[in-house]
Motif scaffolding. Structure first.
Motif, PDB file in Angstrom:
ATOM      1  N   GLU A 172     -48.872 -64.842  31.917  1.00 53.72           N
ATOM      2  CA  GLU A 172     -49.763 -66.175  30.569  1.00 53.72           C
ATOM      3  C   GLU A 172     -50.384 -67.137  31.707  1.00 53.72           C
ATOM      4  N   ASP A 177     -55.469 -65.460  26.730  1.00 52.92           N
ATOM      5  CA  ASP A 177     -56.407 -66.104  26.025  1.00 52.92           C
ATOM      6  C   ASP A 177     -57.848 -66.364  26.360  1.00 52.92           C
ATOM      7  N   ALA A 181     -61.254 -64.862  25.031  1.00 50.39           N
ATOM      8  CA  ALA A 181     -62.573 -65.615  24.559  1.00 50.39           C
ATOM      9  C   ALA A 181     -63.470 -65.529  24.895  1.00 50.39           C
ATOM     10  N   ARG A 224     -45.846 -58.345  25.066  1.00 49.26           N
ATOM     11  CA  ARG A 224     -46.292 -59.630  23.414  1.00 49.26           C
ATOM     12  C   ARG A 224     -45.767 -59.276  22.160  1.00 49.26           C
ATOM     13  N   PRO A 227     -47.979 -61.778  16.685  1.00 47.79           N
ATOM     14  CA  PRO A 227     -48.690 -63.039  16.614  1.00 47.79           C
ATOM     15  C   PRO A 227     -49.494 -62.973  17.888  1.00 47.79           C
ATOM     16  N   GLN A 228     -49.332 -62.915  19.361  1.00 47.52           N
ATOM     17  CA  GLN A 228     -49.819 -62.993  20.403  1.00 47.52           C
ATOM     18  C   GLN A 228     -50.331 -61.967  20.622  1.00 47.52           C
ATOM     19  N   LEU A 230     -52.232 -60.567  17.844  1.00 47.54           N
ATOM     20  CA  LEU A 230     -53.045 -60.674  16.781  1.00 47.54           C
ATOM     21  C   LEU A 230     -54.023 -61.542  17.256  1.00 47.54           C
ATOM     22  N   ASN A 231     -54.024 -62.569  18.342  1.00 52.32           N
ATOM     23  CA  ASN A 231     -54.152 -64.212  18.620  1.00 52.32           C
ATOM     24  C   ASN A 231     -55.583 -62.912  19.529  1.00 52.32           C
ATOM     25  N   PHE A 232     -55.042 -62.421  20.185  1.00 56.60           N
ATOM     26  CA  PHE A 232     -56.483 -62.292  21.041  1.00 56.60           C
ATOM     27  C   PHE A 232     -58.061 -61.804  20.202  1.00 56.60           C
ATOM     28  N   GLY A 234     -58.869 -63.356  17.828  1.00 55.54           N
ATOM     29  CA  GLY A 234     -59.616 -64.942  17.766  1.00 55.54           C
ATOM     30  C   GLY A 234     -60.355 -64.751  16.242  1.00 55.54           C
ATOM     31  N   ASP A 235     -61.595 -64.857  15.574  1.00 56.57           N
ATOM     32  CA  ASP A 235     -61.890 -64.849  14.563  1.00 56.57           C
ATOM     33  C   ASP A 235     -62.979 -63.819  14.337  1.00 56.57           C
TER      34      ASP A 235
END
Length: 273
Positions: A172, A177, A181, A224, A227-228, A230-232, A234-235
């Protein structure tokens, strides 16, 4: 395929055989021979903590091949950037992709010199559609700007970015992230992100014990939550069936009834305009 990362981009890249290396441990789990006694000992400790690991790494590799076939056959992708490729186990990404589209270009990126050396031996001298680059995921801008990446990858055209079983070796504190990104933002519309990641969601009772095996390795294990992971994405838009345990992502045949739960999530997402 998979490779853990052993140091920041500013550090010298060298072979460290005094400590377990996750790429060599992965090779051992797959039944390979490109590993040392220190890797074998650590891998056996991990097997004690998580007996399903051999099944899991095979399931992860099968996921990668299915995902590559999808983005090439259905997504029309003709260039792939595979970061954290790991020690080569045939069939490799370029072989899988070219079985569908022979001209597919592939750039392999890893920060381990052993991985780089082994990968290069697989390539024909006249293979101008494949490059093997020694670089570090912790410096994504250097990867994107690397001349040997640019030789085969045109970032004005759709790219499939593979981050398969590598991000769980980023802590982390290293801000995974932001790293992802930066890579996502460099991809044009129509590109894909293929990603898998270890999780403790399915085996919470032994998550810490299994991860602790990597505490003395060249990279720590950082499982992880869904949800963590899934966040990778992005859109980017996840394609069906979304983010699932890797055996459940478009399986070619039903899993065996005695298959244990696999603690690795996998998904494929597309960058829409």
């Amino acid at each position: 395929m998979t490779s853990p990362l052993s140091g920041g981009a500013a550090q010298p890249l060298k072979i460290d055989t005094s400590r377990p290396h996750p790429a060599r441990m992965y090779d051992y789990f797959l039944g390979g021979k490109d590993n040392y006694e220190v890797d074998q000992e650590a891998a056996e400790k991990f097997i004690e903590a998580a007996p399903e690991v051999r099944v899991a790494v095979r399931a992860n590799r099968h996921f990668m091949h299915r995902a590559v076939r999808h983005v090439v056959a259905e997504g029309g992708i003709r260039q792939i950037l595979d970061i954290g490729t790991g020690l080569p186990t045939e069939p490799n990404v370029h072989q899988t992709a070219r079985a569908t589209a022979p001209g597919t270009r592939v750039a392999y990126v890893d920060n381990d010199p052993i991985v780089s050396a082994h990968s290069r031996t697989l390539l024909a001298d006249d293979d101008t559609n494949t490059s093997v680059v020694l670089a570090d995921l912790r410096d994504p801008r250097a990867i994107l700007d690397h001349p040997e990446v640019r030789e085969v990858i045109d970032f004005d055209e759709p790219v499939a970015l593979l981050l398969v079983a590598v991000l769980h070796f980023i802590t982390e504190a290293e801000d995974p992230d932001a790293l992802v990104a930066t890579l996502r933002d460099a991809l044009p519309t129509g590109s894909y992100l293929v990603l898998s990641h270890a999780t403790g969601d399915l085996h919470e009772d032994r998550r810490e014990g299994a991860a602790a095996v990597y505490n003395n390795a060249t990279a720590t294990m950082n499982p992880r939550t869904r949800p963590q992971v899934l966040n990778f994405f992005g859109d980017f838009t996840l394609i069906d069936p979304g983010l699932t345990p890797v055996p459940d992502w478009r399986p070619e045949q039903p899993p065996a009834p005695d298959t244990p739960p696999i603690g690795i999530y996998g998904g494929v997402a597309r960058k829409n305009g």
